[in-house]
Design a protein around this motif. Structure first.
Motif, short mmCIF file in Angstrom:
data_model
loop_
_atom_site.label_atom_id
_atom_site.label_comp_id
_atom_site.label_asym_id
_atom_site.label_seq_id
_atom_site.Cartn_x
_atom_site.Cartn_y
_atom_site.Cartn_z
N LYS A 191 19.03 -37.33 11.12
CA LYS A 191 19.75 -36.09 10.86
C LYS A 191 18.86 -34.86 10.81
O LYS A 191 19.13 -33.85 11.42
CB LYS A 191 20.49 -36.20 9.53
N GLU A 216 22.01 -42.32 13.17
CA GLU A 216 21.54 -40.98 13.54
C GLU A 216 20.35 -40.58 12.69
O GLU A 216 20.34 -40.84 11.49
CB GLU A 216 22.65 -39.96 13.25
N GLU A 263 27.02 -40.73 8.51
CA GLU A 263 27.17 -41.21 9.88
C GLU A 263 26.13 -42.28 10.18
O GLU A 263 24.98 -42.17 9.75
CB GLU A 263 26.96 -40.04 10.86
#
Ligand code: ADP
Ligand code: ASP
Ligand code: MG
Length: 437
Positions: A296, A294, A291
């Protein structure tokens, strides 16, 4: 064909073992990899240690305690006397073998035989239990197909060649049970994939049979965004890329064995981390995609030693780093982190077996400084060139903690900092509150 792995707590009591069938569908062709019943491998480590140090009395005492635990276990697992008797035969066989090792010359070879008994016990007992309740299953001996080479590296082609004919012998069977963790080495001796190695077994079998999916069932609902044993309020991460998961596993996220991601990554086999206590929870899905934008998760690895080599000869020279790295290569010592300046280079290692020899050789290049009791704190997420401000946020979070090294830009998905182990907990908590709360 899916591969499902259940960890120590997931088979940790007769009740839990029976509940596996809430998750395992016996009508679907699959391979189930089991760990040893929780606590067993720790006890076996102690028993092996007692034998190795010649303390046979201690080994006998530890064996008696462990055997009693298994006697209670089977008393609850089996309902019918004939299956209880089979269960008793199983534990008598394995504990007999463990006791007989007292008569042998005990080396690290025998020690690995000791360590292997946990997974052999759990899988055989589960297989007998399935017979008792009338669920057909096949017990696949992992020692017939799990193989490592002379460098301790798994040999996936060998595994494919040896597991496929075994599976082909049972075209009508659906449920295959096998041992995690254990394997044979290049001498054909019993060996293992290191602590926590059942995850690695599942991933390797997944790769060997080109499985459609590998599921790692454990006692938590997936990879969390920080170490739940240290930080309060951690949350599961829905999706990770193989690289991100590998980084977290390597840098301390105990939920996954450090190397377990690579075999599935190579064959693009999705991996799910799922919770046996909460089978409906989505857990974490590990695939090829990551993704964007972001941060994480955070993880930390202890037991790190930093080595700084300061040398004016490095200035404007080429070939210097190669000579430094060759020293580590000669002593088969992997380097984790590295940072350089024009006149010095710092590296970290976690295997200090040859630290003395390494520093002696490095002294030829310049002055060498060694710092022990360090921890690598690793933040994983999208640190790609197009994102900005994330590195600053990470450093801002640890501005009150002395930082020994910073590694950024080696990959686009992580930033690592080296701190004293004494400061690790504060670093994890501070990063968590500033990055996630
Ligand atoms: P198993 O016996 O099923 O292999 P492990 O004990 O090896 O289970 O791994 C699960 C444990 O990993 C969890 O109970 C949790 O305490 C620990 N853990 C450490 N870091 C993380 C993390 N980032 N996310 C989830 N669990 C973690
Ligand atoms: N039983 C082994 C251990 O405790 C392997 C595993 O559980 O993954 O390390
Ligand atoms: Mg584990």
């Amino acid at each position: 064909m899916k591969v499902l792995k259940f960890g120590g707590t997931s088979v940790g009591s007769p009740e839990r073992m029976k509940k596996l069938l809430d998750i395992v569908n016996p009508a679907e062709r699959q391979i189930v990899v089991l760990s040893a019943v929780s606590g067993t491998t720790n006890s076996l480590v102690e028993i092996g240690q007692a034998y190795l140090t010649g303390d046979k009395l201690k080994a006998v005492q530890l064996l008696a305690v462990l055997k009693t635990r298994y006697e209670k276990f089977i008393a609850e697992l089996f309902a019918k006397p004939e299956f209880l008797a089979s269960g008793k035969e199983v534990i008598d066989y394995h504990f007999g073998l463990l006791a007989n090792l007292a008569n042998d010359h005990f080396t690290t070879i025998e020690d690995k035989i000791v360590l292997a008994q946990g997974e052999l016990l759990s899988t055989t007992l589960y297989h007998v239990y399935l017979q008792e309740i009338g669920v057909p299953s096949v017990l696949l001996p992992a020692l017939d197909f799990m193989k490592i080479d002379e460098d301790g590296e798994p040999v996936v082609d060998y595994m494919t060649e040896h597991i496929q004919p075994l599976l082909a012998q049972y075209p009508d069977n659906k449920l295959f049970i096998t041992q995690g963790y254990i394997c044979r080495n290049s001498f054909g001796e019993i060996d293992n994939l290191r602590r926590g190695g059942s995850d690695y077994t599942a991933s390797l079998i997944g790769a060997a049979i080109r499985s459609e999916e590998v599921q790692i069932w454990t006692d938590i609902d997936g990879m969390h965004n920080n170490d739940p044993r240290i930080v309060k309020g951690t949350k599961p991460i829905a999706q990770l890329s193989f690289d991100e998961a590998a980084e977290l596993a390597y840098f301390g996220a105990k939920i996954l064995h450090p190397q377990s991601v690579f075999p599935t990554q190579k064959y693009k086999i999705p991996v799910r981390l799922l919770n046996t206590m909460e089978p409906g929870a989505p857990g974490t899905l590990i695939t090829n995609s990551s993704e964007k934008g972001e941060i994480k998760s955070i993880a930390a690895k202890d037991g790190i030693t930093a080595i700084k080599i300061h040398s004016s000869r490095m200035l404007l020279a080429y070939g210097f780093l190669r000579r430094v790295f060759e020293v580590f290569e000669r002593y088969k010592t992997p380097i984790d982190m590295i940072t350089t300046s024009e006149v010095a280079v710092s590296v970290t290692i976690d295997d200090t077996t040859h630290l003395g020899d390494i520093t002696n050789e490095l002294n030829i290049f310049g002055s060498v400084e060694v710092d022990v009791n360090q921890s690598i704190v690793c933040v994983v997420g999208d640190f790609g060139a197009e994102t900005h401000g994330y590195a600053a946020r990470v450093l801002e979070s640890v501005k009150h903690i002395p930082v020994r090294m910073i590694s950024y830009g080696g990959s686009s998905y992580n930033i690592s900092i080296l701190v004293k182990t004494a400061d690790k907990i504060e670093a994890l908590r501070s990063l968590h509150s500033r990055l996630f709360e």
